[in-house]
Design an enzyme around this catalytic site. Structure first.
Site, mmCIF file in Angstrom:
data_model
loop_
_atom_site.group_PDB
_atom_site.id
_atom_site.type_symbol
_atom_site.label_atom_id
_atom_site.label_comp_id
_atom_site.label_asym_id
_atom_site.label_seq_id
_atom_site.Cartn_x
_atom_site.Cartn_y
_atom_site.Cartn_z
ATOM 1 N N CYS A 51 -17.677 2.883 5.957
ATOM 2 C CA CYS A 51 -17.172 3.740 6.573
ATOM 3 C C CYS A 51 -18.051 5.042 5.853
ATOM 4 C CB CYS A 51 -16.078 3.701 5.534
ATOM 5 S SG CYS A 51 -14.640 4.968 5.688
ATOM 6 N N CYS A 55 -14.155 8.354 -0.129
ATOM 7 C CA CYS A 55 -13.529 8.070 -1.491
ATOM 8 C C CYS A 55 -13.907 7.234 -2.294
ATOM 9 C CB CYS A 55 -12.068 7.208 -0.898
ATOM 10 S SG CYS A 55 -11.500 7.560 1.241
ATOM 11 N N CYS A 58 -13.808 2.927 -3.552
ATOM 12 C CA CYS A 58 -13.645 2.813 -2.351
ATOM 13 C C CYS A 58 -15.663 1.773 -2.230
ATOM 14 C CB CYS A 58 -13.546 3.199 -1.399
ATOM 15 S SG CYS A 58 -12.526 2.078 0.400
ATOM 16 N N CYS A 95 -1.465 -7.971 7.515
ATOM 17 C CA CYS A 95 -2.023 -5.973 7.813
ATOM 18 C C CYS A 95 -3.405 -6.314 7.955
ATOM 19 C CB CYS A 95 -1.718 -5.466 6.531
ATOM 20 S SG CYS A 95 -2.472 -4.367 6.428
ATOM 21 N N CYS A 126 1.000 -5.034 10.843
ATOM 22 C CA CYS A 126 0.840 -4.263 10.110
ATOM 23 C C CYS A 126 -0.463 -3.376 9.957
ATOM 24 C CB CYS A 126 1.165 -4.153 8.582
ATOM 25 S SG CYS A 126 0.811 -2.389 7.487
ATOM 26 N N CYS A 186 3.687 2.505 5.418
ATOM 27 C CA CYS A 186 4.063 1.287 3.784
ATOM 28 C C CYS A 186 2.909 3.062 3.777
ATOM 29 C CB CYS A 186 2.850 0.591 4.301
ATOM 30 S SG CYS A 186 2.329 0.208 3.105
ATOM 31 N N ARG A 258 5.422 -2.487 -3.829
ATOM 32 C CA ARG A 258 4.125 -3.721 -3.911
ATOM 33 C C ARG A 258 3.301 -3.646 -5.473
ATOM 34 N NH1 ARG A 258 1.715 -3.088 1.237
ATOM 35 N NH2 ARG A 258 3.795 -4.174 1.403
HETATM 36 N N1 SAM Z 1 -9.951 3.107 5.864
HETATM 37 C C1 SAM Z 1 -8.624 3.156 5.578
HETATM 38 C C2 SAM Z 1 -7.786 4.830 5.083
HETATM 39 O O1 SAM Z 1 -8.394 4.279 3.892
HETATM 40 O O2 SAM Z 1 -6.740 5.140 5.112
HETATM 41 C C3 SAM Z 1 -7.929 1.878 5.697
HETATM 42 C C4 SAM Z 1 -8.359 0.887 5.002
HETATM 43 S S1 SAM Z 1 -8.721 1.609 3.181
HETATM 44 C C5 SAM Z 1 -9.064 0.682 1.927
HETATM 45 C C6 SAM Z 1 -6.362 1.335 2.166
HETATM 46 C C7 SAM Z 1 -6.914 1.867 0.979
HETATM 47 O O3 SAM Z 1 -7.319 0.693 -0.293
HETATM 48 C C8 SAM Z 1 -6.475 3.189 0.263
HETATM 49 O O4 SAM Z 1 -5.970 4.290 0.047
HETATM 50 C C9 SAM Z 1 -6.021 2.676 -1.148
HETATM 51 O O5 SAM Z 1 -5.387 2.958 -1.852
HETATM 52 C C10 SAM Z 1 -6.831 1.282 -1.728
HETATM 53 N N2 SAM Z 1 -8.003 1.302 -2.417
HETATM 54 C C11 SAM Z 1 -9.064 0.819 -1.504
HETATM 55 N N3 SAM Z 1 -10.012 0.545 -2.890
HETATM 56 C C12 SAM Z 1 -9.124 0.796 -3.979
HETATM 57 C C13 SAM Z 1 -10.016 -0.209 -4.594
HETATM 58 N N4 SAM Z 1 -11.267 0.206 -5.290
HETATM 59 N N5 SAM Z 1 -8.684 0.215 -6.205
HETATM 60 C C14 SAM Z 1 -7.755 -0.273 -5.785
HETATM 61 N N6 SAM Z 1 -6.854 0.506 -4.192
HETATM 62 C C15 SAM Z 1 -7.803 0.521 -3.502
HETATM 63 C C1 DTB Z 2 -3.132 -0.871 -0.269
HETATM 64 O O1 DTB Z 2 -2.225 0.081 -0.525
HETATM 65 N N1 DTB Z 2 -3.396 -1.697 -0.960
HETATM 66 C C2 DTB Z 2 -4.264 -2.731 0.030
HETATM 67 C C3 DTB Z 2 -3.818 -2.075 1.590
HETATM 68 N N2 DTB Z 2 -2.668 -1.318 1.086
HETATM 69 C C4 DTB Z 2 -4.807 -1.859 2.578
HETATM 70 C C5 DTB Z 2 -5.815 -2.785 -0.085
HETATM 71 C C6 DTB Z 2 -6.859 -2.524 -1.314
HETATM 72 C C7 DTB Z 2 -8.062 -2.300 -1.204
HETATM 73 C C8 DTB Z 2 -8.435 -2.448 -2.591
HETATM 74 C C9 DTB Z 2 -9.825 -3.111 -2.517
HETATM 75 C C10 DTB Z 2 -10.736 -4.334 -1.819
HETATM 76 O O2 DTB Z 2 -10.626 -4.792 -1.747
HETATM 77 O O3 DTB Z 2 -11.976 -3.740 -0.321
HETATM 78 FE FE1 SF4 Z 3 -13.011 4.738 4.087
HETATM 79 FE FE2 SF4 Z 3 -12.927 3.117 1.967
HETATM 80 FE FE3 SF4 Z 3 -12.358 5.850 2.396
HETATM 81 FE FE4 SF4 Z 3 -10.383 3.373 3.536
HETATM 82 S S1 SF4 Z 3 -10.464 4.366 1.541
HETATM 83 S S2 SF4 Z 3 -11.640 5.869 4.681
HETATM 84 S S3 SF4 Z 3 -12.358 2.273 3.814
HETATM 85 S S4 SF4 Z 3 -13.603 4.962 2.295
#
Ligand code: SAM
Ligand code: DTB
Ligand code: SF4
Length: 325
Positions: A51, A55, A58, A95, A126, A186, A258
């Site tokens: 990506c 963030c 992530c 989802c 979702c 959501c 959730r």
């Molecule tokens: N790329 C899209 C976006 O960011 O909108 C969708 C997928 S993104 C992984 C969805 C959500 O996962 C993020 O907004 C964040 O709140 C959650 N998330 C990602 N990495 C995480 C982590 N290490 N711990 C907890 N939540 C996480």
């Molecule tokens: C949300 O609030 N948490 C989920 C879902 N929406 C998409 C994602 C959590 C991601 C945790 C890190 C991972 O699995 O990569």
């Molecule tokens: Fe990309 Fe992760 Fe940020 Fe979603 S949360 S936009 S997958 S870097």
């Protein structure tokens, strides 16, 4: 229903003695829900890694070396097989998540097809695909998407410490398009990213001032992923996480709150306290997107011990009418 919560009022909720806070949360919970029912959503990463966004939490950002292999969009048949398996295990919502800044081109059309076919299986749908414009929101709605997940992640002030490649305003715009096309929202955030209690109150205020409230509010505990800038942060006090759930429950009493990421590292007792604080939804299945989750068997065992039941599928259109009433 209140939509005028301010950060001071929400901070005061956070300051309550723990037992008083839990009591308030349970009153709010029981006024709107059966307190022994938990909604089950299963996640699937349909496009993993690589990506372009930065963030800091992530594992899927291409800016950090987290050891994750970048993958292409998953084939539709594989997605549908996962959805079928999730349904058989008792999930009511499926989802689909993609590590995109925003959906584009042919891949977006394919995702719309996936959404239609999952919906035809009788599951709630979702997706979480990054930013959407108005036209994309309309296409997803047309394809049969029930919910769109797009998190605010944290307080607007703290946000700039976490993400630089997408603004808070852009997130709010995406949510506006989703709502305008008649889909459910959501939207939640992550706690444990080094923010203060005031920031946590600020995040909840952003969510609780939306009218209507997001139908689903995921509260994620940061999973500290090796290779990300957040890997060495201190653990958040577990009671502070439970408080965050309780405050979300009190301020958004009719929403599904959730208990989201981070459950794998939580004890049964911790999860039970989260349910007592008003959490009534979980991610169900061995994996979140890329990180581990509790497995379905241990969730079923915990439900058995606590007398909890999986929520049956609700009619999205009629629940919307209730929220607006
Ligand atoms: N790329 C899209 C976006 O960011 O909108 C969708 C997928 S993104 C992984 C969805 C959500 O996962 C993020 O907004 C964040 O709140 C959650 N998330 C990602 N990495 C995480 C982590 N290490 N711990 C907890 N939540 C996480
Ligand atoms: C949300 O609030 N948490 C989920 C879902 N929406 C998409 C994602 C959590 C991601 C945790 C890190 C991972 O699995 O990569
Ligand atoms: Fe990309 Fe992760 Fe940020 Fe979603 S949360 S936009 S997958 S870097």
């Amino acid at each position: 229903m209140r939509y005028d919560w301010n950060v001071d009022e929400i901070s005061e909720l956070f300051e309550l003695p723990f037992n008083d806070l839990m009591f308030r949360a349970q009153q709010a919970h029981r006024a709107h829900f059966d307190a022994n029912e938990i909604q089950l959503s299963t996640l699937l990463s349909i496009k993993t890694g690589g990506c372009p966004e930065d963030c800091k939490y992530c594992p899927q950002s291409s800016r950090y070396d987290t050891g994750l292999e970048k993958e292409l969009l998953m084939a539709k048949e594989e997605v549908l097989a996962n959805a079928r398996a999730a349904k058989e295990k008792g999930a009511t919502r499926f989802c689909m998540g993609a590590a995109w800044r925003e959906p584009k081109g042919r891949a977006f059309e394919i995702v719309c097809d996936m959404v239609s076919e999952v919906r035809d299986m009788g599951m709630e749908t979702c997706a979480t695909l990054g930013m959407l414009n108005e036209e994309q929101a309309a296409k997803l709605k047309e394809a049969g998407l029930d919910y769109y997940n797009h998190n605010l992640d944290t307080d607007p002030e703290y946000y700039k410490e976490i993400i630089s490649t997408r603004s808070y305003e852009e997130r709010l715009d995406t949510l506006k398009h989703v709502r305008a096309k008649g889909m459910s929202i959501c939207c939640g955030g992550i706690v444990g990213m080094g923010e203060t209690r005031r920031h946590r109150a600020g995040l909840v205020a952003q969510l609780a001032r939306m009218n209507p409230h997001p139908e689903s509010v995921p509260i994620n505990m940061l999973i500290k992923i090796e290779g990300t800038p957040m890997e060495n942060l201190d653990d958040l006090d577990t009671f502070e996480f439970i408080r965050s759930i309780a405050v979300a429950r009190i301020t958004m009493p009719a929403s599904h709150v959730r208990l989201s990421a981070g459950r794998e590292a939580m004890s049964d007792e911790m999860q039970a306290l989260c349910f007592m604080a008003g959490a009534n939804s979980i991610f169900y299945g061995e994996k979140l997107l890329t990180a581990e989750n509790q497995d379905a068997d241990s969730d079923q065992a915990l439900f058995e011990r606590l007398g909890l039941r999986a929520e049956e599928k609700v009619d999205v259109a009629s629940s919307r009418r209730m929220v607006n009433a």
